[in-house]
Design a protein around this motif. Structure first.
Motif, PDB file in Angstrom:
ATOM      1  N   UNK A 186       0.806  -1.224   0.000  1.00  0.00           N
ATOM      2  CA  UNK A 186       0.000   0.000   0.000  1.00  0.00           C
ATOM      3  C   UNK A 186       0.838   1.272   0.000  1.00  0.00           C
ATOM      4  N   UNK A 187       2.154   1.141   0.189  1.00  0.00           N
ATOM      5  CA  UNK A 187       2.948   2.349   0.436  1.00  0.00           C
ATOM      6  C   UNK A 187       3.532   2.940  -0.848  1.00  0.00           C
ATOM      7  N   UNK A 188       3.923   4.222  -0.736  1.00  0.00           N
ATOM      8  CA  UNK A 188       4.602   4.900  -1.840  1.00  0.00           C
ATOM      9  C   UNK A 188       6.106   4.883  -1.598  1.00  0.00           C
ATOM     10  N   UNK A 189       6.848   5.653  -2.429  1.00  0.00           N
ATOM     11  CA  UNK A 189       8.305   5.620  -2.368  1.00  0.00           C
ATOM     12  C   UNK A 189       8.846   6.296  -1.122  1.00  0.00           C
ATOM     13  N   UNK A 190       8.021   7.034  -0.417  1.00  0.00           N
ATOM     14  CA  UNK A 190       8.473   7.664   0.817  1.00  0.00           C
ATOM     15  C   UNK A 190       8.201   6.836   2.055  1.00  0.00           C
ATOM     16  N   UNK A 191       7.601   5.654   1.863  1.00  0.00           N
ATOM     17  CA  UNK A 191       7.347   4.775   3.001  1.00  0.00           C
ATOM     18  C   UNK A 191       5.988   4.946   3.640  1.00  0.00           C
ATOM     19  N   UNK A 192       5.151   5.852   3.121  1.00  0.00           N
ATOM     20  CA  UNK A 192       3.801   6.055   3.643  1.00  0.00           C
ATOM     21  C   UNK A 192       2.777   5.493   2.667  1.00  0.00           C
ATOM     22  N   UNK A 193       1.569   5.244   3.165  1.00  0.00           N
ATOM     23  CA  UNK A 193       0.487   4.758   2.310  1.00  0.00           C
ATOM     24  C   UNK A 193       0.157   5.825   1.268  1.00  0.00           C
ATOM     25  N   UNK A 194       0.001   5.406   0.019  1.00  0.00           N
ATOM     26  CA  UNK A 194      -0.419   6.305  -1.046  1.00  0.00           C
ATOM     27  C   UNK A 194      -1.684   7.053  -0.627  1.00  0.00           C
ATOM     28  N   UNK A 195      -1.722   8.355  -0.898  1.00  0.00           N
ATOM     29  CA  UNK A 195      -2.955   9.089  -0.668  1.00  0.00           C
ATOM     30  C   UNK A 195      -4.091   8.507  -1.492  1.00  0.00           C
ATOM     31  N   UNK A 196      -3.782   8.088  -2.719  1.00  0.00           N
ATOM     32  CA  UNK A 196      -4.798   7.499  -3.576  1.00  0.00           C
ATOM     33  C   UNK A 196      -5.321   6.181  -3.045  1.00  0.00           C
ATOM     34  N   UNK A 197      -4.443   5.374  -2.441  1.00  0.00           N
ATOM     35  CA  UNK A 197      -4.877   4.118  -1.839  1.00  0.00           C
ATOM     36  C   UNK A 197      -5.827   4.388  -0.682  1.00  0.00           C
ATOM     37  N   UNK A 198      -5.495   5.386   0.136  1.00  0.00           N
ATOM     38  CA  UNK A 198      -6.365   5.750   1.258  1.00  0.00           C
ATOM     39  C   UNK A 198      -7.724   6.237   0.756  1.00  0.00           C
ATOM     40  N   UNK A 199      -7.728   6.995  -0.345  1.00  0.00           N
ATOM     41  CA  UNK A 199      -9.001   7.460  -0.890  1.00  0.00           C
ATOM     42  C   UNK A 199      -9.810   6.306  -1.464  1.00  0.00           C
ATOM     43  N   UNK A 200      -9.127   5.287  -1.964  1.00  0.00           N
ATOM     44  CA  UNK A 200      -9.833   4.093  -2.418  1.00  0.00           C
ATOM     45  C   UNK A 200     -10.506   3.402  -1.230  1.00  0.00           C
ATOM     46  N   UNK A 201      -9.819   3.317  -0.091  1.00  0.00           N
ATOM     47  CA  UNK A 201     -10.425   2.745   1.113  1.00  0.00           C
ATOM     48  C   UNK A 201     -11.660   3.544   1.532  1.00  0.00           C
ATOM     49  N   UNK A 202     -11.560   4.872   1.436  1.00  0.00           N
ATOM     50  CA  UNK A 202     -12.676   5.743   1.811  1.00  0.00           C
ATOM     51  C   UNK A 202     -13.881   5.477   0.913  1.00  0.00           C
ATOM     52  N   UNK A 203     -13.631   5.370  -0.386  1.00  0.00           N
ATOM     53  CA  UNK A 203     -14.723   5.105  -1.321  1.00  0.00           C
ATOM     54  C   UNK A 203     -15.361   3.750  -1.050  1.00  0.00           C
ATOM     55  N   UNK A 204     -14.555   2.752  -0.723  1.00  0.00           N
ATOM     56  CA  UNK A 204     -15.100   1.419  -0.473  1.00  0.00           C
ATOM     57  C   UNK A 204     -16.022   1.421   0.752  1.00  0.00           C
ATOM     58  N   UNK A 205     -15.627   2.123   1.812  1.00  0.00           N
ATOM     59  CA  UNK A 205     -16.470   2.179   3.010  1.00  0.00           C
ATOM     60  C   UNK A 205     -17.759   2.948   2.725  1.00  0.00           C
ATOM     61  N   UNK A 206     -17.634   4.072   2.020  1.00  0.00           N
ATOM     62  CA  UNK A 206     -18.817   4.865   1.704  1.00  0.00           C
ATOM     63  C   UNK A 206     -19.749   4.112   0.757  1.00  0.00           C
ATOM     64  N   UNK A 207     -19.173   3.356  -0.165  1.00  0.00           N
ATOM     65  CA  UNK A 207     -19.993   2.525  -1.052  1.00  0.00           C
ATOM     66  C   UNK A 207     -20.726   1.454  -0.250  1.00  0.00           C
ATOM     67  N   UNK A 208     -20.053   0.865   0.722  1.00  0.00           N
ATOM     68  CA  UNK A 208     -20.671  -0.172   1.558  1.00  0.00           C
ATOM     69  C   UNK A 208     -21.895   0.364   2.291  1.00  0.00           C
ATOM     70  N   UNK A 209     -21.755   1.535   2.921  1.00  0.00           N
ATOM     71  CA  UNK A 209     -22.863   2.046   3.732  1.00  0.00           C
ATOM     72  C   UNK A 209     -24.022   2.503   2.849  1.00  0.00           C
ATOM     73  N   UNK A 210     -23.736   3.062   1.682  1.00  0.00           N
ATOM     74  CA  UNK A 210     -24.828   3.508   0.815  1.00  0.00           C
ATOM     75  C   UNK A 210     -25.526   2.332   0.139  1.00  0.00           C
ATOM     76  N   UNK A 211     -24.779   1.275  -0.195  1.00  0.00           N
ATOM     77  CA  UNK A 211     -25.418   0.086  -0.757  1.00  0.00           C
ATOM     78  C   UNK A 211     -26.277  -0.612   0.288  1.00  0.00           C
ATOM     79  N   UNK A 212     -25.773  -0.680   1.527  1.00  0.00           N
ATOM     80  CA  UNK A 212     -26.550  -1.321   2.592  1.00  0.00           C
ATOM     81  C   UNK A 212     -27.842  -0.549   2.857  1.00  0.00           C
ATOM     82  N   UNK A 213     -27.765   0.777   2.784  1.00  0.00           N
ATOM     83  CA  UNK A 213     -28.957   1.595   3.055  1.00  0.00           C
ATOM     84  C   UNK A 213     -29.952   1.529   1.901  1.00  0.00           C
ATOM     85  N   UNK A 214     -29.460   1.639   0.689  1.00  0.00           N
ATOM     86  CA  UNK A 214     -30.351   1.732  -0.468  1.00  0.00           C
ATOM     87  C   UNK A 214     -30.822   0.375  -0.986  1.00  0.00           C
TER      88      UNK A 214
END
Length: 336
Positions: A186-214
């Protein structure tokens, strides 16, 4: 110095990545296209390359905002991610990003997403360091720079509004938490998690809650106020909590908090790493938007968060920032 040497040492303010969208970029079976989180990951990587190329040093994502998903990107499409610096502060680089795609058989690219990303240049001690000022030349470059500047006050107002809110267990709102460890992949060349990878995690959680609700498949249509507070490291315990805060006729508003820290230190709540505001719609199998299942807040906190979501909308209308991008459609001839 000859002209060839000069061109090698002059940093470029823009970069374009091109690749094919793969079947593994689609999140759910039967989906019309690539999920929003993967698109955000592409944007972050292109913007990172642009920022590093300009600054000549390691950079970290500080903010992602004004993300408009205008249409799905089908698997198999040729994708272009265009990133260009439009404004620089002391150590910050404001980068406008456009994602376009085309069927390789006709090469007609049209825009699928655009957004603004802010990176900070870091020195070897992980302290911010100055960057070369970007000076626009053409009228369009000057216009886009002013558009980026027009968003600064709005961004600050949105951040203040988001920080001021309370999220506790005093809620009946639909909520989902994804929990896992950050992996070496998950990490980038600086040793931290990619910002884009973290945003993918955010989208997955938000998709989960909206699919469960709708009870339907859902897709992101807008994201704003994605603020990065601290890095996520290999081995960190990551908790991504998505809470539905409002619905209207078609859309569902979700607030997401990504927390991360050493799993051995669980005496206190994990530190907040990223905070984001997302908007989703439910879609049928043809990709048409469906009416949103209404959510009625029951507690004082739920009602306050619904007002908060409405206030974010009001702020965007109140500040009326200039548009960053103009309508784009162009034909590309593919060559070997």
């Amino acid at each position: 110095m000859n002209s060839t040497q000069s061109s090698l040492t002059t940093p470029s303010p823009s970069i374009t990545l091109r690749f094919l969208a793969a079947p593994t970029d689609v999140l759910t079976a039967g989906s019309q296209g690539v999920h929003g989180g993967r698109v955000l990951e592409w944007i972050d990587k292109a913007a990172y390359a642009c920022a590093v190329g300009w600054s000549g040093t390691y950079c970290v994502t500080a903010y992602v905002g004004h993300i408009h998903f205008t249409r799905p990107i089908p698997s198999g499409h040729m994708v272009e991610v265009r990133s260009r610096i439009v404004y620089t502060g002391r150590s910050t680089m404001h980068i406008v990003n456009e994602v376009l795609s085309a069927d390789p058989r006709d090469g007609l690219f049209t825009r699928a997403c655009d957004c603004l990303v802010i990176f900070v240049a870091m020195d070897e001690n992980r302290k911010s360091q100055p960057v070369t000022p970007y000076v626009p030349v053409t009228d369009e470059e000057k216009r886009v720079q002013q558009a980026a500047i027009s968003r600064i006050d709005l961004r600050n107002a949105i951040e203040d509004e988001m920080i001021a809110q309370t999220y506790s267990s005093n809620s009946t709102a639909p909520e989902i938490t994804h929990r896992f460890l950050a992996k070496p992949t998950d990490i980038n060349w600086g040793g931290n998690v990619h910002g884009g990878t973290a945003m993918e995690w955010i989208d997955e959680a938000a998709t989960s809650v909206t699919m469960a609700w709708s009870g339907e498949r859902t897709v992101a249509v807008y994201a704003g106020g994605v603020r990065f507070y601290r890095p996520v490291h290999i081995g960190d315990l990551v908790e991504v909590t998505a809470r539905l805060v409002r619905t209207d006729a078609r859309t569902m508003g979700v607030m997401v908090h990504l927390r991360a820290g050493d799993p051995r230190e669980r005496n206190e709540e994990l530190p907040l790493a990223i905070h984001a505001s997302m908007t989703y719609v439910a879609v049928d199998y043809d990709g048409n938007a469906l009416p949103a299942r209404p959510f009625t807040p029951q507690t004082d906190e739920d009602r306050a968060l619904r007002q908060h979501a409405m206030r974010l909308r009001e702020l965007r209308a109140e500040y009326e920032p200039m548009p960053l991008v103009a309508p784009t459609q162009h034909k590309v001839r593919f060559t070997d």
